[in-house]
Motif scaffolding. Structure first.
Motif, PDB file in Angstrom:
ATOM      1  N   LEU A 268       0.829  -1.204   0.000  1.00 60.98           N
ATOM      2  CA  LEU A 268       0.000   0.000   0.000  1.00 60.98           C
ATOM      3  C   LEU A 268       0.866   1.258   0.000  1.00 60.98           C
ATOM      4  O   LEU A 268       0.549   2.238  -0.681  1.00 60.98           O
ATOM      5  N   GLY A 269       1.962   1.239   0.761  1.00 66.20           N
ATOM      6  CA  GLY A 269       2.849   2.386   0.797  1.00 66.20           C
ATOM      7  C   GLY A 269       3.459   2.684  -0.560  1.00 66.20           C
ATOM      8  O   GLY A 269       3.580   3.851  -0.958  1.00 66.20           O
ATOM      9  N   LEU A 270       3.846   1.636  -1.286  1.00 68.23           N
ATOM     10  CA  LEU A 270       4.392   1.829  -2.636  1.00 68.23           C
ATOM     11  C   LEU A 270       3.338   2.409  -3.570  1.00 68.23           C
ATOM     12  O   LEU A 270       3.603   3.321  -4.359  1.00 68.23           O
ATOM     13  N   TYR A 271       2.122   1.903  -3.458  1.00 70.04           N
ATOM     14  CA  TYR A 271       1.034   2.386  -4.314  1.00 70.04           C
ATOM     15  C   TYR A 271       0.683   3.835  -3.986  1.00 70.04           C
ATOM     16  O   TYR A 271       0.402   4.643  -4.873  1.00 70.04           O
ATOM     17  N   ALA A 272       0.718   4.178  -2.697  1.00 70.04           N
ATOM     18  CA  ALA A 272       0.309   5.517  -2.262  1.00 70.04           C
ATOM     19  C   ALA A 272       1.203   6.610  -2.834  1.00 70.04           C
ATOM     20  O   ALA A 272       0.776   7.768  -2.925  1.00 70.04           O
ATOM     21  N   ARG A 273       2.423   6.278  -3.213  1.00 75.34           N
ATOM     22  CA  ARG A 273       3.314   7.282  -3.791  1.00 75.34           C
ATOM     23  C   ARG A 273       2.761   7.862  -5.079  1.00 75.34           C
ATOM     24  O   ARG A 273       3.153   8.962  -5.503  1.00 75.34           O
ATOM     25  N   PHE A 274       1.863   7.140  -5.728  1.00 74.99           N
ATOM     26  CA  PHE A 274       1.326   7.572  -7.013  1.00 74.99           C
ATOM     27  C   PHE A 274      -0.128   8.031  -6.913  1.00 74.99           C
ATOM     28  O   PHE A 274      -0.783   8.243  -7.922  1.00 74.99           O
ATOM     29  N   VAL A 275      -0.620   8.173  -5.686  1.00 72.83           N
ATOM     30  CA  VAL A 275      -1.993   8.630  -5.469  1.00 72.83           C
ATOM     31  C   VAL A 275      -1.956  10.037  -4.888  1.00 72.83           C
ATOM     32  O   VAL A 275      -1.404  10.253  -3.811  1.00 72.83           O
ATOM     33  N   GLU A 276      -2.517  10.987  -5.599  1.00 70.84           N
ATOM     34  CA  GLU A 276      -2.537  12.362  -5.120  1.00 70.84           C
ATOM     35  C   GLU A 276      -3.358  12.467  -3.836  1.00 70.84           C
ATOM     36  O   GLU A 276      -4.474  11.969  -3.765  1.00 70.84           O
TER      37      GLU A 276
END
Length: 409
Positions: A268-276
Motif C-alpha cells: 500500500l505504501g508503494l502504491y500511495a506514492r502515485f496517489v494524489e
C-alpha cells in the motif's frame, strides 16, 4: 549574519486595528492594545473569559442580533477551518464605568482559523474594523446626511459580501453531499463472516468539508482467514474521498495476495506514492486466523485496535506501529505482531475521530474507549457499535469523521 530575534507577542499587541485571539470554545486568549482601547476593556477583563460574558447582547434591544451572528461565524470557522467574513454588524457595548448604559457600535469583523499540527483549529483570529464614526458621525450634526449615505453604502456592500459567503457555503454543502454519496458507494456493507457477527459504522463530521477521509474494509483471505482494516486519509472533501477509494481498494487487494499484514501495508505504501493526496495516510490491518485463534496486525501510524476479552478486560494492539504512509524517504519493511484470542472476544478497529479530542492526550481517549468497551461488553456487535458512538462522539460540532468496525471473534 545573525537573524533578528522577533518578539511576536509585542508585535501582536502593537498591530493596528482591533485583533483578538479566542479558543475554539470562544474564550479570549489574548487581545492587542487597539482592541482593548476601542472595546473599553482591560486585559484582565478579557483573558480567560467567554466572549459573550464580556460582551453580552443589549437587553434593551429585542432586535439585536450581533451576538447570534458573531457566534455563528466563529463556530463556522471552528467547524470548517475556513475564514469567515461577516456583514456589517451593530453591536452595543455596555460602558464598564456606567452599568446599564449601552453605547452603539458598528463593526466589520473577520474571523480566521489558526490550525494546529493535526489540522484542527486551535485559535480564532477575530479582527474587527471599527466603523462607528463613519456610520454615525458623532458630534457633527451637519454631517447627518453624509453619515446616512455612508451607512447605506456600507450596509449594501456588507450584504453583498454576505451573499458571496452564502453562495460559498452552498457550494461547500453541495460538495459535502457529493462526497458523502461517493463515500457511501465505496464503503462496502459487511459480508457474512460465518457465525462471527460484525457491525460497521461511518459517521461524517458536522462541518461542510471535514468528511470522507476514513474507510473500513473486511476481506476474506484465501486460507480461510479474514483481513480487517481501517484507514484515514489526511484532507477533506472530494479529494479525500477519491484518495480514500483508491487506497481502500488497493489495501483490500493487497491483503488477499500478501502473506502478512505488514507486507500488505508495504504494498500500500508503494502504491500511495502515485496517489494524489495519499501522503501521511494512516492505516491498520489485521489478519485473523480462526483455526489458530490468533490476530496478526501491523499499523502505519494509526490508533491501535482494541481487543475486548470475555472477562471485560481490554488489550490495545500497539506492538507493531510504524509511521504513516509516505513518512519515510527510504523503504523499510513494516513491523507486525501477533496476539491470541479466545472465542467470544471482540475486535474493534476505528479511526481517530472516535477517541481524539483537542487539548487532550491520546491516552485519555484510549482510556475512555476501554471504559466504554468494558461497560457494554455483554452487548451484540450492532448494539456495541451504536453505544460506542453514543458514548464517545461529541454531541455537537464533531469536526472529524469516524469509521468503526466491531467484530465478534
Amino acid at each position: 549574519m545573525r537573524e533578528p530575534q522577533i518578539d511576536y507577542a509585542a508585535v501582536f499587541r502593537a498591530l493596528p486595528g482591533m485583533v483578538a485571539l479566542l479558543t475554539p470554545d470562544l474564550v479570549y486568549a489574548d487581545a492587542n492594545d487597539d482592541f482593548l482601547r476601542l472595546a473599553g476593556r482591560t486585559r484582565e477583563q478579557l483573558l480567560g473569559r467567554y466572549i459573550f460574558d464580556v460582551f453580552p447582547e443589549n437587553p434593551n434591544d429585542p432586535a439585536a442580533a450581533g451576538m447570534r451572528e458573531t457566534q455563528a461565524s466563529m463556530l463556522r470557522v471552528v467547524a470548517t477551518g475556513e475564514r469567515d467574513t461577516m456583514a456589517l454588524l451593530r453591536y452595543d457595548i455596555e460602558d464598564p464605568e456606567r452599568p446599564g448604559h449601552w453605547e452603539e457600535h458598528f463593526w466589520s469583523p473577520v474571523n480566521a482559523p489558526v490550525l494546529g499540527p493535526d489540522g484542527q483549529v486551535v485559535l480564532i483570529v477575530h479582527r474587527v474594523e471599527e466603523v462607528t464614526d463613519l456610520i454615525r458621525a458623532r458630534g457633527a450634526p451637519v454631517d447627518d446626511d453624509r453619515a446616512r449615505v455612508l451607512e447605506a453604502e456600507l450596509y449594501t456592500r456588507s450584504r453583498e459580501l454576505q451573499g458571496v459567503n452564502e453562495r460559498l457555503r452552498q457550494a461547500h454543502a453541495r460538495e459535502r453531499e457529493v462526497a458523502l454519496a461517493l463515500q457511501a458507494a465505496m464503503l462496502p456493507a459487511p459480508s457474512p463472516v460465518g457465525h462471527h457477527r460484525a457491525a460497521v459504522r461511518y459517521r461524517p463530521a458536522t462541518a461542510a468539508l471535514n468528511v470522507c477521509g476514513d474507510w473500513y474494509d473486511l476481506a476474506d483471505l484465501p486460507g480461510g482467514g479474514m483481513a480487517v482494516a481501517v484507514g484515514d486519509v489526511v484532507g477533506h472533501g472530494l479529494a479525500a474521498a477519491c484518495a480514500m477509494g483508491q487506497l481502500r481498494s488497493a489495501l483490500s487487494a493487497a491483503c488477499r495476495v500478501a502473506e502478512s499484514p505488514a507486507r500488505a501495508l508495504d504494498v500500500l505504501g508503494l502504491y500511495a506514492r502515485f496517489v494524489e493526496g495519499a501522503e501521511s495516510t494512516t492505516a491498520v490491518t489485521t489478519f485473523i486466523n480462526w483455526d489458530g485463534h490468533t490476530i496478526t496486525y501491523s499499523s502505519a501510524g494509526h490508533p491501535p485496535p482494541a481487543l475486548l476479552h470475555p472477562d471485560g478486560s481490554v488489550t490495545f494492539l500497539d506492538q507493531a506501529t510504524d509511521p504513516p504512509l509516505g513518512a519515510r524517504l527510504e523503504r523499510v519493511s513494516r513491523p507486525q505482531a501477533s496476539t491470541s484470542f479466545v472465542e467470544g472476544a471482540t475486535l474493534v478497529l476505528y479511526t481517530d475521530g472516535l477517541i481524539e479530542r483537542r487539548h487532550e492526550d491520546i491516552d485519555t481517549g484510549l482510556a475512555r474507549l476501554a471504559h466504554a468497551l468494558t461497560h457494554h461488553q455483554h452487548t451484540d456487535p450492532e448494539s456495541l457499535a451504536d453505544a460506542l458512538l453514543a458514548d464517545l462522539l461529541p454531541p455537537t460540532a464533531n469536526t472529524d469523521d469516524t469509521a468503526l468496525i466491531v467484530l465478534r471473534l
